[in-house]
Design an enzyme around this catalytic site. Structure first.
Site, PDB file in Angstrom:
ATOM      1  N   ASP A  26     -51.199 -26.183  67.016  1.00  0.00           N
ATOM      2  CA  ASP A  26     -52.361 -26.590  66.487  1.00  0.00           C
ATOM      3  C   ASP A  26     -53.730 -26.051  67.547  1.00  0.00           C
ATOM      4  O   ASP A  26     -53.529 -25.907  68.602  1.00  0.00           O
ATOM      5  CB  ASP A  26     -52.658 -28.299  66.583  1.00  0.00           C
ATOM      6  CG  ASP A  26     -53.592 -28.520  65.573  1.00  0.00           C
ATOM      7  OD1 ASP A  26     -53.961 -27.577  64.919  1.00  0.00           O
ATOM      8  OD2 ASP A  26     -53.642 -29.894  65.700  1.00  0.00           O
ATOM      9  N   ASN A  28     -55.964 -23.415  66.533  1.00  0.00           N
ATOM     10  CA  ASN A  28     -56.215 -22.047  66.302  1.00  0.00           C
ATOM     11  C   ASN A  28     -57.547 -21.759  65.890  1.00  0.00           C
ATOM     12  O   ASN A  28     -58.730 -21.030  66.289  1.00  0.00           O
ATOM     13  CB  ASN A  28     -55.275 -21.375  65.380  1.00  0.00           C
ATOM     14  CG  ASN A  28     -53.808 -21.174  65.936  1.00  0.00           C
ATOM     15  OD1 ASN A  28     -53.516 -21.029  67.036  1.00  0.00           O
ATOM     16  ND2 ASN A  28     -53.110 -20.702  64.972  1.00  0.00           N
ATOM     17  N   ARG A  30     -60.186 -24.119  66.014  1.00  0.00           N
ATOM     18  CA  ARG A  30     -61.273 -24.501  66.769  1.00  0.00           C
ATOM     19  C   ARG A  30     -61.310 -23.411  67.958  1.00  0.00           C
ATOM     20  O   ARG A  30     -62.379 -23.209  68.642  1.00  0.00           O
ATOM     21  CB  ARG A  30     -60.862 -26.012  67.271  1.00  0.00           C
ATOM     22  CG  ARG A  30     -61.210 -27.068  66.696  1.00  0.00           C
ATOM     23  CD  ARG A  30     -60.509 -28.447  67.212  1.00  0.00           C
ATOM     24  NE  ARG A  30     -59.165 -28.333  66.526  1.00  0.00           N
ATOM     25  CZ  ARG A  30     -58.267 -29.365  66.519  1.00  0.00           C
ATOM     26  NH1 ARG A  30     -58.561 -30.196  67.698  1.00  0.00           N
ATOM     27  NH2 ARG A  30     -57.209 -29.218  66.155  1.00  0.00           N
ATOM     28  N   TRP A  31     -60.316 -22.899  68.353  1.00  0.00           N
ATOM     29  CA  TRP A  31     -60.225 -21.779  69.433  1.00  0.00           C
ATOM     30  C   TRP A  31     -61.068 -20.511  68.912  1.00  0.00           C
ATOM     31  O   TRP A  31     -61.989 -20.060  69.582  1.00  0.00           O
ATOM     32  CB  TRP A  31     -59.006 -21.080  69.618  1.00  0.00           C
ATOM     33  CG  TRP A  31     -58.710 -20.341  70.613  1.00  0.00           C
ATOM     34  CD1 TRP A  31     -58.500 -20.228  71.910  1.00  0.00           C
ATOM     35  CD2 TRP A  31     -59.082 -18.655  70.551  1.00  0.00           C
ATOM     36  NE1 TRP A  31     -58.324 -19.106  72.655  1.00  0.00           N
ATOM     37  CE2 TRP A  31     -58.912 -18.146  71.677  1.00  0.00           C
ATOM     38  CE3 TRP A  31     -59.292 -17.742  69.301  1.00  0.00           C
ATOM     39  CZ2 TRP A  31     -58.787 -16.692  71.917  1.00  0.00           C
ATOM     40  CZ3 TRP A  31     -59.430 -16.569  69.400  1.00  0.00           C
ATOM     41  CH2 TRP A  31     -59.102 -15.923  70.599  1.00  0.00           C
ATOM     42  N   HIS A  43     -55.718 -17.498  64.387  1.00  0.00           N
ATOM     43  CA  HIS A  43     -54.231 -17.528  63.905  1.00  0.00           C
ATOM     44  C   HIS A  43     -53.629 -16.213  64.478  1.00  0.00           C
ATOM     45  O   HIS A  43     -52.417 -16.106  65.066  1.00  0.00           O
ATOM     46  CB  HIS A  43     -53.977 -17.346  62.362  1.00  0.00           C
ATOM     47  CG  HIS A  43     -54.392 -19.062  61.862  1.00  0.00           C
ATOM     48  ND1 HIS A  43     -53.996 -19.828  62.531  1.00  0.00           N
ATOM     49  CD2 HIS A  43     -55.188 -19.225  60.729  1.00  0.00           C
ATOM     50  CE1 HIS A  43     -54.834 -20.870  61.606  1.00  0.00           C
ATOM     51  NE2 HIS A  43     -55.387 -20.234  60.436  1.00  0.00           N
ATOM     52  N   SER A  71     -47.407 -25.527  56.797  1.00  0.00           N
ATOM     53  CA  SER A  71     -46.809 -26.636  56.322  1.00  0.00           C
ATOM     54  C   SER A  71     -46.896 -26.705  54.841  1.00  0.00           C
ATOM     55  O   SER A  71     -47.686 -25.810  54.221  1.00  0.00           O
ATOM     56  CB  SER A  71     -47.538 -27.981  57.009  1.00  0.00           C
ATOM     57  OG  SER A  71     -48.896 -27.825  56.442  1.00  0.00           O
ATOM     58  N   TRP A  75     -50.838 -25.157  51.922  1.00  0.00           N
ATOM     59  CA  TRP A  75     -51.108 -24.325  50.781  1.00  0.00           C
ATOM     60  C   TRP A  75     -52.543 -24.604  50.055  1.00  0.00           C
ATOM     61  O   TRP A  75     -53.088 -23.987  49.572  1.00  0.00           O
ATOM     62  CB  TRP A  75     -50.128 -24.453  49.524  1.00  0.00           C
ATOM     63  CG  TRP A  75     -48.805 -23.755  49.940  1.00  0.00           C
ATOM     64  CD1 TRP A  75     -47.765 -24.530  49.953  1.00  0.00           C
ATOM     65  CD2 TRP A  75     -48.570 -22.538  50.069  1.00  0.00           C
ATOM     66  NE1 TRP A  75     -46.754 -23.727  50.319  1.00  0.00           N
ATOM     67  CE2 TRP A  75     -46.937 -22.394  50.158  1.00  0.00           C
ATOM     68  CE3 TRP A  75     -49.180 -21.244  49.595  1.00  0.00           C
ATOM     69  CZ2 TRP A  75     -46.407 -21.236  50.370  1.00  0.00           C
ATOM     70  CZ3 TRP A  75     -48.509 -20.141  49.576  1.00  0.00           C
ATOM     71  CH2 TRP A  75     -47.323 -19.855  50.171  1.00  0.00           C
ATOM     72  N   ARG A  77     -55.244 -25.054  52.173  1.00  0.00           N
ATOM     73  CA  ARG A  77     -56.355 -24.385  52.639  1.00  0.00           C
ATOM     74  C   ARG A  77     -56.769 -23.255  51.954  1.00  0.00           C
ATOM     75  O   ARG A  77     -56.154 -22.843  50.875  1.00  0.00           O
ATOM     76  CB  ARG A  77     -55.789 -23.702  54.041  1.00  0.00           C
ATOM     77  CG  ARG A  77     -55.425 -24.860  54.758  1.00  0.00           C
ATOM     78  CD  ARG A  77     -55.171 -24.265  56.388  1.00  0.00           C
ATOM     79  NE  ARG A  77     -54.913 -25.765  57.111  1.00  0.00           N
ATOM     80  CZ  ARG A  77     -54.872 -25.511  58.693  1.00  0.00           C
ATOM     81  NH1 ARG A  77     -55.396 -24.340  59.324  1.00  0.00           N
ATOM     82  NH2 ARG A  77     -54.556 -26.427  59.263  1.00  0.00           N
ATOM     83  N   LEU A 137     -31.932 -16.734  72.028  1.00  0.00           N
ATOM     84  CA  LEU A 137     -32.932 -17.962  71.584  1.00  0.00           C
ATOM     85  C   LEU A 137     -32.649 -17.923  70.313  1.00  0.00           C
ATOM     86  O   LEU A 137     -32.912 -16.895  69.376  1.00  0.00           O
ATOM     87  CB  LEU A 137     -34.276 -17.383  71.964  1.00  0.00           C
ATOM     88  CG  LEU A 137     -35.392 -18.443  71.562  1.00  0.00           C
ATOM     89  CD1 LEU A 137     -35.361 -19.697  72.390  1.00  0.00           C
ATOM     90  CD2 LEU A 137     -36.684 -17.740  71.741  1.00  0.00           C
ATOM     91  N   ARG A 196     -50.461 -36.803  66.597  1.00  0.00           N
ATOM     92  CA  ARG A 196     -49.740 -37.261  65.397  1.00  0.00           C
ATOM     93  C   ARG A 196     -48.499 -36.055  65.154  1.00  0.00           C
ATOM     94  O   ARG A 196     -48.603 -34.902  65.830  1.00  0.00           O
ATOM     95  CB  ARG A 196     -50.658 -37.252  64.088  1.00  0.00           C
ATOM     96  CG  ARG A 196     -51.580 -36.579  64.217  1.00  0.00           C
ATOM     97  CD  ARG A 196     -52.232 -36.599  62.590  1.00  0.00           C
ATOM     98  NE  ARG A 196     -53.200 -35.446  62.508  1.00  0.00           N
ATOM     99  CZ  ARG A 196     -54.432 -35.480  62.650  1.00  0.00           C
ATOM    100  NH1 ARG A 196     -55.197 -36.662  63.160  1.00  0.00           N
ATOM    101  NH2 ARG A 196     -55.335 -34.649  62.730  1.00  0.00           N
ATOM    102  N   SER A 198     -47.553 -35.160  62.064  1.00  0.00           N
ATOM    103  CA  SER A 198     -47.772 -34.274  60.843  1.00  0.00           C
ATOM    104  C   SER A 198     -46.600 -33.692  60.075  1.00  0.00           C
ATOM    105  O   SER A 198     -46.582 -32.540  59.850  1.00  0.00           O
ATOM    106  CB  SER A 198     -48.514 -33.095  61.284  1.00  0.00           C
ATOM    107  OG  SER A 198     -49.818 -33.545  61.920  1.00  0.00           O
TER     108      SER A 198
END
Ligand code: FPP
Length: 244
Positions: A26, A28, A30-31, A43, A71, A75, A77, A137, A196, A198
């Site tokens: 989370d 991106n 605000r950055w 992003h 998430s 969609w 946004r 990984l 949270r 989310s």
């Protein structure tokens, strides 16, 4: 810790390494805003940072990582931002797949595929197929993922498979969620301060340790990841029991 690193020339081994880490990437937006940039630039910076954290996960011995990339709610946004996130996924698959494959990353997708453009669906399936035997990984990319939808899907499939109600237990559900066969996350990291979950890994994360940092995702570097893992190592995990 920094001094340890200087002395050892590397990060000292961790006391306890989580077998599965979930990350809510989370901050991106605000950055980007703080830099006067469009959200999509945040992003993109967040995607660059993924590379750093993936390498760190391999180095620190974390075998499974699940990243929350998009998430079921995303969609909603603005269309331009949704397109930017779809384009990022496509660019990662076009430009990074060979390197991820060479580094031994096994890519998996968790969530729904049918709402993304069919060309992109094919690229996701190709990447999953190509990397299925890699063992450095396991990277679960949660894209069009929602924990509640996942549970609805699991229940539907259990019913379709004709499993009698009195035979459905917690193990059954675990076998029908998208991460079937993988350990539950021991640790869920959320960047940018929100306290949270989310709708992320709500079944699997029932006993996960939560680690929230105010750092925005694009700035969550190797050192920050190491600190999160170190913090996890200090936790007293009780799983509803009492301390030993
Ligand atoms: C949340 O920040 C972040 C997202 C909704 C997207 C995260 C996606 C990436 C880092 C890149 C995707 C990677 C792949 C492999 C597709 P936000 O925009 O909600 O930030 P804000 O809360 O500051 O607005």
């Amino acid at each position: 810790m920094a001094q340890d690193r200087e002395e050892h020339g590397q990060y000292p081994p961790l006391d306890r390494v989580p077998q599965h880490v979930g990350i809510i990437m989370d901050g991106n937006g605000r950055w980007a805003r703080e830099r006067g940039l469009p959200r999509a630039a945040g992003h993109r910076a967040g995607t660059e940072n993924l590379r750093v954290v993936l390498r760190a996960a391999v180095e620190f011995g974390v075998p499974v990582l699940t990243i929350y990339a998009f998430s079921t709610e995303n969609w909603g946004r603005p269309e331009g931002e949704v397109s930017a996130l779809l384009a990022i996924l496509e660019r990662v698959l076009d430009r990074e797949l060979a390197e991820l494959h060479a580094e031994g990353v096994q890519l998996r997708h968790v969530g729904h595929l049918e709402r993304i453009p069919s060309r992109l669906q094919e690229k996701v399936l190709y990447a999953v197929d190509l990397t299925q035997d890699n063992d450095q990984l396991i990277l679960n990319v949660a894209f069009d993922y929602g924990g509640r939808t996942e549970l609805v899907d699991a229940v539907r499939r259990i019913i379709k498979d004709g499993i009698p109600a009195d035979q459905v237990d917690e193990d059954t559900i675990s076998r029908y969620v998208y991460t079937a066969g993988l350990p539950d996350p021991d640790l869920i990291i959320r960047t940018s301060g929100e306290m949270r979950v989310s709708n992320f890994l709500i079944w699997q994360g029932a006993y996960a340790e939560l680690y929230v940092t105010s750092t925005y995702w694009p700035d969550f570097d190797k050192q920050a990841f190491y600190e999160a893992l170190g913090d996890y190592g200090q936790r007293d995990r009780r799983f509803g029991l009492v301390s030993r």
